[in-house]
Design a protein around this motif. Structure first.
Motif, mmCIF file in Angstrom:
data_model
loop_
_atom_site.group_PDB
_atom_site.id
_atom_site.type_symbol
_atom_site.label_atom_id
_atom_site.label_comp_id
_atom_site.label_asym_id
_atom_site.label_seq_id
_atom_site.Cartn_x
_atom_site.Cartn_y
_atom_site.Cartn_z
ATOM 1 N N LEU A 1 -12.668 25.259 37.747
ATOM 2 C CA LEU A 1 -13.757 25.459 36.806
ATOM 3 C C LEU A 1 -13.357 25.505 35.260
ATOM 4 C CD1 LEU A 1 -16.666 27.939 37.089
ATOM 5 C CD2 LEU A 1 -15.519 27.742 35.008
ATOM 6 N N VAL A 2 -13.904 24.605 34.560
ATOM 7 C CA VAL A 2 -13.687 24.709 33.234
ATOM 8 C C VAL A 2 -14.932 25.157 32.140
ATOM 9 C CG1 VAL A 2 -12.920 23.099 31.004
ATOM 10 C CG2 VAL A 2 -11.959 22.729 33.355
ATOM 11 N N ASN A 3 -14.544 25.977 31.292
ATOM 12 C CA ASN A 3 -15.662 26.649 30.527
ATOM 13 C C ASN A 3 -15.368 26.637 28.925
ATOM 14 O OD1 ASN A 3 -17.805 28.039 29.365
ATOM 15 N ND2 ASN A 3 -17.851 29.650 30.575
ATOM 16 N N ALA A 4 -16.026 25.710 28.224
ATOM 17 C CA ALA A 4 -15.596 25.731 26.638
ATOM 18 C C ALA A 4 -16.735 26.201 26.171
ATOM 19 C CB ALA A 4 -15.198 24.082 26.506
ATOM 20 N N GLY A 5 -16.640 27.526 25.866
ATOM 21 C CA GLY A 5 -17.488 28.217 25.001
ATOM 22 C C GLY A 5 -19.013 28.078 25.514
ATOM 23 N N GLY A 6 -19.058 28.162 26.754
ATOM 24 C CA GLY A 6 -20.303 28.029 27.571
ATOM 25 C C GLY A 6 -20.747 26.783 28.041
ATOM 26 N N ASP A 7 -20.280 25.653 27.702
ATOM 27 C CA ASP A 7 -20.396 24.238 28.465
ATOM 28 C C ASP A 7 -19.129 24.423 29.667
ATOM 29 O OD1 ASP A 7 -21.829 24.120 26.335
ATOM 30 O OD2 ASP A 7 -20.679 22.630 25.311
ATOM 31 N N LEU A 8 -19.748 24.437 30.623
ATOM 32 C CA LEU A 8 -18.931 24.354 31.873
ATOM 33 C C LEU A 8 -19.209 23.537 33.016
ATOM 34 C CD1 LEU A 8 -20.457 25.942 34.513
ATOM 35 C CD2 LEU A 8 -20.174 27.841 33.021
ATOM 36 N N ARG A 9 -18.152 23.079 33.713
ATOM 37 C CA ARG A 9 -18.286 22.135 34.845
ATOM 38 C C ARG A 9 -17.473 22.856 36.089
ATOM 39 N NH1 ARG A 9 -17.284 15.766 34.661
ATOM 40 N NH2 ARG A 9 -17.005 15.378 36.961
ATOM 41 N N TYR A 10 -17.674 22.466 37.258
ATOM 42 C CA TYR A 10 -16.826 23.206 38.302
ATOM 43 C C TYR A 10 -16.769 21.967 39.480
ATOM 44 C CZ TYR A 10 -21.199 24.566 40.484
ATOM 45 O OH TYR A 10 -22.614 24.551 40.795
ATOM 46 N N PHE A 11 -15.839 22.338 40.353
ATOM 47 C CA PHE A 11 -15.888 21.818 41.776
ATOM 48 C C PHE A 11 -14.983 22.318 42.802
ATOM 49 C CE2 PHE A 11 -11.247 20.808 42.151
ATOM 50 C CZ PHE A 11 -10.959 20.716 40.945
ATOM 51 N N GLY A 12 -15.448 22.432 44.010
ATOM 52 C CA GLY A 12 -15.020 23.086 45.101
ATOM 53 C C GLY A 12 -15.484 24.600 45.151
ATOM 54 N N GLY B 1 -12.325 25.588 18.559
ATOM 55 C CA GLY B 1 -13.152 26.444 17.772
ATOM 56 C C GLY B 1 -13.822 27.571 18.496
ATOM 57 N N THR B 2 -13.435 27.630 19.762
ATOM 58 C CA THR B 2 -14.072 28.787 20.745
ATOM 59 C C THR B 2 -13.127 28.876 21.784
ATOM 60 O OG1 THR B 2 -16.089 29.020 22.357
ATOM 61 C CG2 THR B 2 -15.190 26.937 22.429
ATOM 62 N N PHE B 3 -13.499 29.924 22.831
ATOM 63 C CA PHE B 3 -12.745 30.135 24.006
ATOM 64 C C PHE B 3 -12.695 29.201 25.182
ATOM 65 C CE2 PHE B 3 -13.214 33.895 21.601
ATOM 66 C CZ PHE B 3 -11.814 34.264 21.154
ATOM 67 N N VAL B 4 -11.711 28.512 25.420
ATOM 68 C CA VAL B 4 -11.653 27.694 26.590
ATOM 69 C C VAL B 4 -11.089 28.267 27.850
ATOM 70 C CG1 VAL B 4 -10.952 25.495 27.493
ATOM 71 C CG2 VAL B 4 -11.532 25.700 25.067
ATOM 72 N N GLU B 5 -11.851 28.521 28.802
ATOM 73 C CA GLU B 5 -11.325 29.107 30.182
ATOM 74 C C GLU B 5 -11.225 27.963 31.169
ATOM 75 O OE1 GLU B 5 -13.306 32.931 32.050
ATOM 76 O OE2 GLU B 5 -14.309 31.444 32.304
ATOM 77 N N ILE B 6 -10.094 28.242 31.752
ATOM 78 C CA ILE B 6 -9.787 27.163 32.972
ATOM 79 C C ILE B 6 -9.400 28.032 34.327
ATOM 80 C CG2 ILE B 6 -8.628 25.109 33.557
ATOM 81 C CD1 ILE B 6 -8.531 24.287 30.942
ATOM 82 N N LYS B 7 -9.961 27.750 34.980
ATOM 83 C CA LYS B 7 -9.640 28.193 36.462
ATOM 84 C C LYS B 7 -9.230 27.205 37.615
ATOM 85 C CE LYS B 7 -12.919 31.912 35.728
ATOM 86 N NZ LYS B 7 -14.125 32.437 36.440
ATOM 87 N N GLY B 8 -8.285 27.500 38.297
ATOM 88 C CA GLY B 8 -7.891 26.556 39.509
ATOM 89 C C GLY B 8 -7.092 27.223 40.627
ATOM 90 N N SER B 9 -7.470 26.629 41.782
ATOM 91 C CA SER B 9 -7.167 27.342 42.986
ATOM 92 C C SER B 9 -6.288 26.410 43.632
ATOM 93 C CB SER B 9 -8.155 28.108 43.846
ATOM 94 O OG SER B 9 -8.787 27.163 44.366
ATOM 95 N N HIS B 10 -5.230 26.740 44.446
ATOM 96 C CA HIS B 10 -4.192 26.011 45.296
ATOM 97 C C HIS B 10 -3.484 26.701 45.801
ATOM 98 C CE1 HIS B 10 -1.397 22.778 46.346
ATOM 99 N NE2 HIS B 10 -2.441 22.027 46.442
ATOM 100 N N ALA B 11 -3.062 26.343 47.120
ATOM 101 C CA ALA B 11 -2.193 27.173 48.152
ATOM 102 C C ALA B 11 -0.774 27.444 47.198
ATOM 103 C CB ALA B 11 -1.812 26.512 49.468
ATOM 104 N N ASP B 12 -0.399 26.481 46.496
ATOM 105 C CA ASP B 12 0.878 26.533 45.748
ATOM 106 C C ASP B 12 0.507 27.194 44.417
ATOM 107 O OD1 ASP B 12 3.203 26.162 44.315
ATOM 108 O OD2 ASP B 12 3.335 24.133 44.862
#
Lengths: 280, 195
Positions: A168-179, A18-29
């Motif tokens: 980093l995962v942000n589901a409509g303002g509820d977010l959590r990250y690592f790294g 019901g909202t916008f889910v943003e997912i970010k990830g980083s890797h060499a590949d």
């Protein structure tokens, strides 16, 4: 934000929960990063299929329809979230109550697709062995105050499982990250109003949720919070953010702190969380 | 101001070792322009993300007549704002894979550019948000502002992850995109689908 320039950052956004889910990830590949982000979205979609109130064929909707007639076998995810909800129901003295769905339907916040109203509270939910759930009376359970946070945790686990350098995962303002050492996080207080600045920092608390009722004043549905005890809406003049180790905890505690305000210290300590509030 | 606040805040945390804080609101209020925007994918990147194996993209834009717009509105129950619908057919060699439809939706506070990818038989394959902008309601209705946002040229280079903020706060509803999906599925059934 990444510490290595040779890392490829992948950042995607899709409408889910019901909202916008943003997912970010980083890797060499890059391919690896894309696969991880896709798998993390799949995890969020799975939670939506299991716990959506709006979908009449979700696992939760089936439980709401038949849970009072016989014990129903549910997925591991739904069972875990209900178990944690029951724990919060107890420690909050009933302030956090997922059986509030009935009243949310009455207020027009949720769709009416059940023939019955709820006639009990969270204490009428029994979690049985073997992943089965039984309602003692007809109940209308809504996991809106907790499922988004759970979905974020699931997606983060997927990203970590792929061995990404950061995520980093942000589901409509509820977010959590690592790294990320210190990701730039803003808190939206109202449309066009942000708190931008350092938040209480703790390297172990990398999940943040904000409960903010200002949109309700503009007549938007889906942002009403009810006190589980009084079954009435809570004040819309407060923005509450909670930092915690998991997003499910952060998400749920924002609801409790919004109701309890000053009296919430012991619950926050119990779950190793920090809250910060702003009067709007 | 930021530095000042940082100092103040450090003191604040040191003085009160507890788990509940009251924050003095430091509020960033936008100027007259859009105050928050995120660009996730260019059109080309979105096309590749939807059909990674595609080797060829054939642009097949559709100019809708007033009658067609009315038909789509009736079928989907969603207003149709624009006459032109940009569509690409994805091919691997000569094998047809499916469609990518570029679309935009405007909310009270937000403007979103997004794509819907359909399998060759018309079922939903993927939805990707290309760009999200939060802005003021009055601004969003201005034609000039809209054209600046939506007139992005095919293949325009965007620098990803620059100035992208992570926002925690009031949940933003995705219902406009959900309505857009309904509208585009009607567009597919009534117009695009080979009959």
């Amino acid at each position: 934000m990444s510490s290595y320039s040779n890392l490829i950052n992948v950042s995607r956004c899709r409408p889910l929960l019901g909202t916008f889910v943003e997912i970010k990830g980083s890797h060499a590949d890059e391919t690896r990063a894309c696969e991880a982000v896709q798998a993390a979205f799949d995890a969020v979609s799975r939670v939506e299929r299991e716990m959506s109130f709006h979908a009449p064929d979700s696992e939760l909707s089936l439980l709401n329809a038949y849970g009072h007639l016989a014990p129903i076998h549910v997925s591991h995810n739904l069972y875990s979230v209900l178990k944690f909800s029951q724990n919060l129901f107890k420690v909050s003295g009933g302030v956090f109550d997922v059986s509030i769905g009935s009243e949310l339907v009455d207020y027009g916040e949720l769709p009416q697709h059940l023939p019955h109203r709820g006639t009990g509270t969270g204490q009428d939910i029994t979690l049985l062995e073997g992943g089965r759930v039984h309602y003692h009376v007809p109940l209308v359970v809504d996991l809106g105050g907790i499922a988004k946070g759970f979905a974020v945790d699931q997606a983060i686990e997927v990203l970590e499982g792929f061995g990404l350098n950061s995520g980093l995962v942000n589901a409509g303002g509820d977010l959590r990250y690592f790294g990320y050492k210190d990701p730039d996080i803003w808190v939206r207080l109202a449309p066009h109003q942000y708190h931008q600045g350092p938040l209480p920092y703790d390297p172990k608390k990398k999940a943040l949720a904000t409960s903010n009722l200002s949109q309700k004043r503009e007549g938007l549905a889906g942002c009403l919070h009810l006190d589980g005890l009084s079954r009435k809406p809570v004040s819309d003049t407060l923005s509450v953010s909670v930092l915690s180790e998991t997003c499910m905890v952060a998400d749920a505690l924002t609801k409790i702190v919004t109701v309890l305000q000053d009296g919430s210290h012991s619950i926050l300590k119990q779950f190793n969380a920090i809250a910060f509030m702003t009067r709007l | 101001m930021d530095l000042l606040y940082r100092c103040y805040y450090t003191t604040f945390i040191t003085m009160f070792d507890k788990s509940l804080y009251w924050l003095t609101p430091i509020v960033v209020i936008a100027s007259a322009t859009a105050c928050f925007s995120v660009q996730y994918l260019t059109l080309e990147q979105a096309q590749r993300a939807c059909f990674p194996t595609a080797t060829q993209w054939i642009a097949t834009p559709v100019e809708l007549t007033r009658d067609q717009m009315a038909l789509i509105e009736k079928d989907s129950g969603i207003p149709v704002r624009f006459h032109e619908q940009k569509v690409w057919a994805a091919y691997h060699g000569s094998a047809f894979l499916g469609w990518v439809i570029l679309d935009s939706v405007l909310g009270k506070h937000e403007a979103i550019q997004w794509v819907l990818a359909l399998e060759k038989e018309g079922s939903i394959r993927q939805i990707e948000i290309l760009e999200y902008k939060e802005t003021f309601g009055s601004e969003i209705r201005q034609k000039k502002w809209q054209s600046q946002f939506f007139g992005k040229k095919h293949g325009a280079k965007l620098k990803l992850n620059q100035d992208i903020q992570n926002i925690s706060g009031a949940t933003l509803s995705s219902r406009h995109v959900t309505q857009g999906v309904k509208r585009l599925l009607s567009f597919y059934e009534l117009i695009l689908k080979p009959h």
